[in-house]
Enzyme design. Sequence first.
Site, PDB file in Angstrom:
ATOM      1  N   HIS A 121       0.812  -1.212   0.000  1.00 43.85           N
ATOM      2  CA  HIS A 121       0.000   0.000   0.000  1.00 43.85           C
ATOM      3  C   HIS A 121       0.850   1.268   0.000  1.00 43.85           C
ATOM      4  CE1 HIS A 121      -3.439  -2.606   1.791  1.00 43.85           C
ATOM      5  NE2 HIS A 121      -3.408  -2.675   0.476  1.00 43.85           N
ATOM      6  N   CYS A 129       4.572  14.624  -6.594  1.00 46.42           N
ATOM      7  CA  CYS A 129       3.696  15.611  -7.218  1.00 46.42           C
ATOM      8  C   CYS A 129       2.916  14.914  -8.323  1.00 46.42           C
ATOM      9  CB  CYS A 129       4.523  16.758  -7.794  1.00 46.42           C
ATOM     10  SG  CYS A 129       3.521  17.952  -8.714  1.00 46.42           S
ATOM     11  N   ALA A 236       0.576  -9.618  18.662  1.00 43.44           N
ATOM     12  CA  ALA A 236       1.823 -10.000  17.998  1.00 43.44           C
ATOM     13  C   ALA A 236       3.042  -9.836  18.898  1.00 43.44           C
ATOM     14  CB  ALA A 236       1.995  -9.168  16.731  1.00 43.44           C
TER      15      ALA A 236
END
Length: 249
Positions: A121, A129, A236
């Site tokens: 992601h 830009c 975790a």
Amino acid sequence: MNRKEELVKEVVELIKQGGIVAFTGAGISVESGIPPFRGAKGLWTKYNPEEYAYIETFIKNPEKVWMMLREMYQCFKEAKPNPAHLVLAELENRGYLEGVITQNIDNLHQKAGSKKVIELHGSGESLVCLNCGKKYRFTEEFLKMFPCPKCEKCGKALKPEIVFFGEPLPEEALNQAFELIKRCKALIIIGTSGVVYPAAYLPYEAKRSGAKIIEVNPEESAYTESITDYFFKERAGEFFEEFKRFLEG
């Protein structure tokens, strides 16, 4: 030795055979102080994702979206890797772990010392830009620019190189992830619900390729009953603290 300890020991022996890949989601970073976006204290409780997290919104009104992004960066600034991040980096250093595939954008795997990190992601560590394509390494100076950071070349708004809703995943990262997945002997799933696609397909591909599936999640996920071989229902950081003792024992 109780049943859970026996299972942890089995997993340690499996991992020592090498060819391991980790697949991580927001849950791995909660103990580092980053709440999941969808969690009780996550950004989506304050900023409606339908309004703030779509690429169309950023294009039309980047100043508005940067209100949310500043808070996101503040969370990242204060976060530090927890035992889960650190143990994964150590497993890579020992030659057991081939790489980490993450859905997170917080850079905590890299801060922990992991070298092979595939970011599905994107990452908040760089800005781009959308008008001229010029890229910048993120620094806190950008957060002092109001109403939003602008490109020094063309003056248009800068966007973090993270995947907004409405944007495709980076093709190169996705291809690299599938290559790792297809040849791994075991996949460690950490802190993900398995509902965000297309990333959520990856563990199923690993299972089809013959990998053992090890899952560490505080709650059951879409994978638990379908493909998981070893399920540890806990946070975790806590799990990997115990795991490390067996690894070194």
